[in-house]
Design a protein around this motif. Structure first.
Motif, PDB file in Angstrom:
ATOM      1  N   VAL A 130       5.776   5.683 -16.059  1.00 25.45           N
ATOM      2  CA  VAL A 130       6.932   5.257 -16.142  1.00 25.45           C
ATOM      3  C   VAL A 130       6.592   3.210 -15.837  1.00 25.45           C
ATOM      4  CG1 VAL A 130       8.661   6.510 -16.392  1.00 25.45           C
ATOM      5  CG2 VAL A 130       8.003   5.705 -14.137  1.00 25.45           C
ATOM      6  N   PRO A 131       6.881   2.979 -16.505  1.00 19.95           N
ATOM      7  CA  PRO A 131       6.527   0.961 -16.482  1.00 19.95           C
ATOM      8  C   PRO A 131       7.291   0.911 -14.996  1.00 19.95           C
ATOM      9  CG  PRO A 131       8.006   0.562 -18.390  1.00 19.95           C
ATOM     10  CD  PRO A 131       7.262   2.948 -18.300  1.00 19.95           C
ATOM     11  N   VAL A 142       8.910  14.600 -13.164  1.00 23.60           N
ATOM     12  CA  VAL A 142       8.691  13.640 -12.000  1.00 23.60           C
ATOM     13  C   VAL A 142       7.364  13.110 -12.758  1.00 23.60           C
ATOM     14  CG1 VAL A 142       7.804  13.317 -10.230  1.00 23.60           C
ATOM     15  CG2 VAL A 142       8.884  15.133 -10.798  1.00 23.60           C
ATOM     16  N   LYS A 143       7.308  11.516 -12.877  1.00 24.99           N
ATOM     17  CA  LYS A 143       6.330  10.916 -13.381  1.00 24.99           C
ATOM     18  C   LYS A 143       5.849   9.294 -12.446  1.00 24.99           C
ATOM     19  CE  LYS A 143       8.216  11.219 -18.275  1.00 24.99           C
ATOM     20  NZ  LYS A 143       7.860  10.650 -19.369  1.00 24.99           N
ATOM     21  N   LEU A 144       4.756   9.459 -12.846  1.00 24.00           N
ATOM     22  CA  LEU A 144       3.907   8.598 -12.064  1.00 24.00           C
ATOM     23  C   LEU A 144       4.398   6.974 -11.939  1.00 24.00           C
ATOM     24  CD1 LEU A 144       1.838   8.183  -9.954  1.00 24.00           C
ATOM     25  CD2 LEU A 144       0.437   7.767 -11.367  1.00 24.00           C
ATOM     26  N   VAL A 145       5.033   5.881 -10.799  1.00 30.33           N
ATOM     27  CA  VAL A 145       4.954   4.556 -11.002  1.00 30.33           C
ATOM     28  C   VAL A 145       4.296   4.099 -10.842  1.00 30.33           C
ATOM     29  CG1 VAL A 145       6.258   2.910 -10.565  1.00 30.33           C
ATOM     30  CG2 VAL A 145       7.371   5.062 -10.462  1.00 30.33           C
ATOM     31  N   SER A 146       2.871   4.723  -9.275  1.00 24.53           N
ATOM     32  CA  SER A 146       1.814   3.485  -8.361  1.00 24.53           C
ATOM     33  C   SER A 146       1.337   4.455  -8.058  1.00 24.53           C
ATOM     34  CB  SER A 146       2.414   2.269  -8.707  1.00 24.53           C
ATOM     35  OG  SER A 146       1.105   1.364  -8.753  1.00 24.53           O
ATOM     36  N   HIS A 184       1.018  -1.029  -0.177  1.00 22.35           N
ATOM     37  CA  HIS A 184      -0.048   0.480   0.197  1.00 22.35           C
ATOM     38  C   HIS A 184       0.914   1.430   0.353  1.00 22.35           C
ATOM     39  CE1 HIS A 184      -3.572   2.569   1.107  1.00 22.35           C
ATOM     40  NE2 HIS A 184      -2.374   3.151   1.684  1.00 22.35           N
ATOM     41  N   GLY A 185       0.333   1.846  -0.552  1.00 23.63           N
ATOM     42  CA  GLY A 185       1.441   3.372  -0.976  1.00 23.63           C
ATOM     43  C   GLY A 185       1.549   3.324  -2.397  1.00 23.63           C
ATOM     44  N   THR A 186       2.216   4.618  -2.337  1.00 21.96           N
ATOM     45  CA  THR A 186       2.374   5.788  -3.877  1.00 21.96           C
ATOM     46  C   THR A 186       3.765   5.636  -4.404  1.00 21.96           C
ATOM     47  OG1 THR A 186      -0.017   7.040  -3.953  1.00 21.96           O
ATOM     48  CG2 THR A 186       1.909   7.557  -5.016  1.00 21.96           C
ATOM     49  N   ALA A 187       4.272   5.717  -5.346  1.00 18.25           N
ATOM     50  CA  ALA A 187       5.763   5.957  -6.345  1.00 18.25           C
ATOM     51  C   ALA A 187       5.553   6.814  -7.310  1.00 18.25           C
ATOM     52  CB  ALA A 187       6.306   4.568  -6.276  1.00 18.25           C
ATOM     53  N   VAL A 188       6.616   8.127  -7.094  1.00 19.65           N
ATOM     54  CA  VAL A 188       6.862   8.683  -8.373  1.00 19.65           C
ATOM     55  C   VAL A 188       8.313   8.428  -8.395  1.00 19.65           C
ATOM     56  CG1 VAL A 188       4.991  10.228  -7.110  1.00 19.65           C
ATOM     57  CG2 VAL A 188       7.350  10.092  -6.539  1.00 19.65           C
ATOM     58  N   ALA A 189       8.506   8.813  -9.833  1.00 24.72           N
ATOM     59  CA  ALA A 189       9.950   8.655 -10.288  1.00 24.72           C
ATOM     60  C   ALA A 189      10.959   9.940 -10.237  1.00 24.72           C
ATOM     61  CB  ALA A 189      10.488   7.613 -11.358  1.00 24.72           C
ATOM     62  N   VAL A 190      12.243   9.595 -10.292  1.00 24.38           N
ATOM     63  CA  VAL A 190      12.345  10.849 -11.802  1.00 24.38           C
ATOM     64  C   VAL A 190      13.841  10.317 -11.941  1.00 24.38           C
ATOM     65  CG1 VAL A 190      14.283  13.178 -11.398  1.00 24.38           C
ATOM     66  CG2 VAL A 190      12.147  12.960  -9.401  1.00 24.38           C
ATOM     67  N   GLY A 191      13.682  10.580 -13.215  1.00 26.22           N
ATOM     68  CA  GLY A 191      14.292   9.456 -14.064  1.00 26.22           C
ATOM     69  C   GLY A 191      14.417   7.741 -13.880  1.00 26.22           C
ATOM     70  N   ASN A 192      14.571   7.259 -13.598  1.00 34.50           N
ATOM     71  CA  ASN A 192      14.975   5.637 -12.850  1.00 34.50           C
ATOM     72  C   ASN A 192      14.837   5.456 -11.475  1.00 34.50           C
ATOM     73  OD1 ASN A 192      14.818   2.864 -13.813  1.00 34.50           O
ATOM     74  ND2 ASN A 192      16.548   2.733 -13.369  1.00 34.50           N
ATOM     75  N   ARG A 193      14.809   6.776 -10.742  1.00 34.28           N
ATOM     76  CA  ARG A 193      14.837   6.207  -9.334  1.00 34.28           C
ATOM     77  C   ARG A 193      13.300   7.260  -9.167  1.00 34.28           C
ATOM     78  NH1 ARG A 193      20.299   7.757  -7.381  1.00 34.28           N
ATOM     79  NH2 ARG A 193      19.120   8.581  -5.598  1.00 34.28           N
TER      80      ARG A 193
END
Length: 158
Positions: A92-93, A50-54, A9-18
């Motif tokens: 991002v996938p 910044v892009k959403l992961v999930s 349970h959570g939310t993830a965002v990415a900058v580049g591949n991090r």
């Protein structure tokens, strides 16, 4: 993939591949903080978008010496914006999980994390940051921390 995947349970965002995993109880501001991160304009502090992961659920899996975050297929590219609805956003996938941010409303927040505290997740020691999600600077702090965080320590082979 190596190893069994965990759904958290959570939310993830990415900058580049991090990526960062935002953790907190329901209604604590995970999606709101992620949404504000997505809206940050490019600047010297935010050189990459910044892009959403999930949002809401994140799948974590060990791949070699990396901990990878991705969205369940039904949630890919979707974020809940309370009071507005479900929005489709750039995503991002997958991305390497390099930071965990625990959302807090009270208590001390370390001024200079050296060394960074860690949280163990899937046998990785992942750098941990405590964030007040509704502070005006929280989105920029989070994106800066994603770029600065040391890489998680991979599990040792026993």
């Amino acid at each position: 993939m190596s190893g069994e995947a965990d759904r958290v349970h959570g939310t993830a965002v990415a900058v580049g591949n991090r990526a960062v995993l935002l953790r907190g109880p329901s209604g604590s501001g995970k999606s709101d903080l992620a949404f504000r991160c997505l809206g940050l304009a490019a600047s010297p502090l935010v050189p990459d978008p910044v892009k959403l992961v999930s949002d809401d659920q994140v799948i974590l899996n060990q791949e070699g010496t990396a901990l990878i975050a991705r969205a369940p297929p039904t949630l890919f590219g979707k974020i809940e914006v309370r009071g507005v609805g479900i929005l489709e956003v750039d995503a991002v996938p997958q991305a390497e999980l390099v930071l965990i941010a625990d959302l807090v409303n009270e208590g001390a927040i370390e001024r200079y994390p050296d060394p960074w505290p860690v949280a163990r997740i899937k046998n990785f020691d992942v750098p941990l940051l405590r964030v007040r999600p509704f502070e005006g600077s929280s989105a920029l702090k989070l994106v800066t921390a994603i770029r600065m965080a040391p890489l998680p320590r991979a599990p040792s082979k026993a």
